[in-house]
Design a protein around this motif. Structure first.
Motif, mmCIF file in Angstrom:
data_model
loop_
_atom_site.group_PDB
_atom_site.id
_atom_site.type_symbol
_atom_site.label_atom_id
_atom_site.label_comp_id
_atom_site.label_asym_id
_atom_site.label_seq_id
_atom_site.Cartn_x
_atom_site.Cartn_y
_atom_site.Cartn_z
ATOM 1 N N GLU A 87 2.427 1.705 -3.530
ATOM 2 C CA GLU A 87 1.502 2.292 -4.500
ATOM 3 C C GLU A 87 1.262 3.765 -4.217
ATOM 4 O O GLU A 87 1.132 4.574 -5.136
ATOM 5 N N GLU A 88 1.229 4.107 -2.926
ATOM 6 C CA GLU A 88 1.031 5.509 -2.565
ATOM 7 C C GLU A 88 2.231 6.357 -2.967
ATOM 8 O O GLU A 88 2.059 7.501 -3.429
ATOM 9 N N SER A 89 3.424 5.829 -2.828
ATOM 10 C CA SER A 89 4.611 6.582 -3.226
ATOM 11 C C SER A 89 4.627 6.826 -4.730
ATOM 12 O O SER A 89 5.041 7.894 -5.193
ATOM 13 N N GLU A 104 0.831 -1.202 0.000
ATOM 14 C CA GLU A 104 0.000 0.000 0.000
ATOM 15 C C GLU A 104 0.869 1.258 0.000
ATOM 16 O O GLU A 104 0.583 2.225 -0.718
ATOM 17 N N GLN A 105 1.923 1.238 0.803
ATOM 18 C CA GLN A 105 2.839 2.376 0.836
ATOM 19 C C GLN A 105 3.573 2.532 -0.493
ATOM 20 O O GLN A 105 3.825 3.659 -0.951
ATOM 21 N N ARG A 134 1.876 6.994 -6.606
ATOM 22 C CA ARG A 134 0.800 7.959 -6.849
ATOM 23 C C ARG A 134 1.287 9.386 -6.585
ATOM 24 O O ARG A 134 1.020 10.305 -7.379
ATOM 25 N N LYS A 135 2.007 9.580 -5.493
ATOM 26 C CA LYS A 135 2.505 10.911 -5.165
ATOM 27 C C LYS A 135 3.523 11.392 -6.201
ATOM 28 O O LYS A 135 3.562 12.581 -6.530
ATOM 29 N N GLN A 139 1.806 12.744 -9.125
ATOM 30 C CA GLN A 139 1.331 14.101 -8.869
ATOM 31 C C GLN A 139 2.435 15.119 -9.137
ATOM 32 O O GLN A 139 2.171 16.225 -9.626
#
Length: 287
Positions: free
Chosen positions: A84-86, A81-82, A88-89, A92
């Motif tokens: 995928e979040e990294s 999860e972390q 995603r960021k 951005q």
């Protein structure tokens, strides 16, 4: 080939509100810089699209090219999860680069201070780093942006590791932001490493260091390398890096690469940046 400055040169002034980022752009233009690298340290562009637009418009009005957008990042996280979040960021940040109109973007893949010299650990981590870099590069491709890894910090810094990552990612828009000084952080000869990495470079960082042996122990303000030597940023051309040899090789290689100065010495930011820019232009003409 054009020469300019990174906004990181002005971090001490930006972080203490002695200068604003738009003032930095004006100053670089006034000193004869042709381009600027945007490094959001001392200011932030996250959730601040008005400032993104102001930087883009100010640079355009000055005829100053926004050559690179450079951000931190870390893909060596504990959970999926972390991870995928990294990613995603980081996408951005690609959106910000696209809004700036930048066509090159450097992103880190691990925290700057992470140290692990073991090659077996790097082999273990490589697939995760490759996966992340591919996703970010593929996302950036829709905007015509080339992403890159810099030889930065202590982990993905040796030329061998940088090239293994770039070659394994195997994307035409994933290259190297080639910093001529940072190889010293892992005790690699800068001139030799630059020669190895130059064919894969998208842009060059020009930097100079004073170098002292481990027995010197110069005290506060010096960076310790993996083997225990000490580094301190200097005005370009006044330190111990073989900058004349390196610039000569870049010039003779035929690679048409833009170059940005990263001054991080103890001198006043404006003084150090101006003298570094003058020295780069002078040495480039001489080699």
């Amino acid at each position: 080939m054009k020469i300019g400055l990174s906004t990181y040169c002005f971090f001490p002034l930006l972080s203490t509100n002695q200068m604003e980022i738009l003032d930095v752009l004006q100053w670089i233009h006034d000193q004869g810089g042709k381009l600027v690298e945007i490094v959001p340290q001392g200011f932030t562009l996250d959730n601040n699209m008005q400032l993104v637009d102001d930087i883009r418009d100010k640079a355009h009005a000055l005829g100053l090219e926004l050559a690179n957008y450079s951000v931190s990042g870390n893909f060596l996280v504990e959970t999926s999860e972390q991870f995928e979040e990294s990613i995603r960021k980081m996408k951005q940040q690609v959106d910000i680069a696209a809004r700036l109109g930048v066509k090159r973007m450097r992103h880190d893949v691990v925290d700057w201070g992470y140290k692990n010299p073991a090659i077996l650990q790097f082999d273990t981590d490589l697939p995760k780093l490759v996966q992340a870099c591919r996703q970010v590069a593929d996302y950036a491709a829709q905007f015509g942006i080339t992403t890159s890894i810099e030889n930065h910090g202590f982990y993905v810094t040796m030329s061998e590791r940088v090239l293994r990552l770039v070659q394994t990612v195997d994307r035409p828009n994933f290259k190297v932001t080639l910093d001529i000084g940072n190889f010293l952080c892992v005790d690699e000869d800068p001139a030799s490493a630059v020669k190895r990495c130059l064919p894969y470079a998208s842009i060059v960082h020009l930097k100079d260091f004073y170098i002292r042996p481990s027995v010197y122990n110069p005290g506060e303000g010096w960076l310790e390398t993996l083997s225990g030597k000490f580094l301190r940023g200097s005005i370009f051309g006044q330190g111990d890096v073989a900058v004349r040899e390196i610039l000569g090789y870049i010039k003779q290689s035929g690679y048409d690469l833009d170059m940005v100065i990263e001054f991080e010495g103890f001198e006043n930011s404006l003084l150090g940046s101006k003298r570094s820019l003058d020295n780069v232009n002078r040495i480039w003409d001489e080699v």
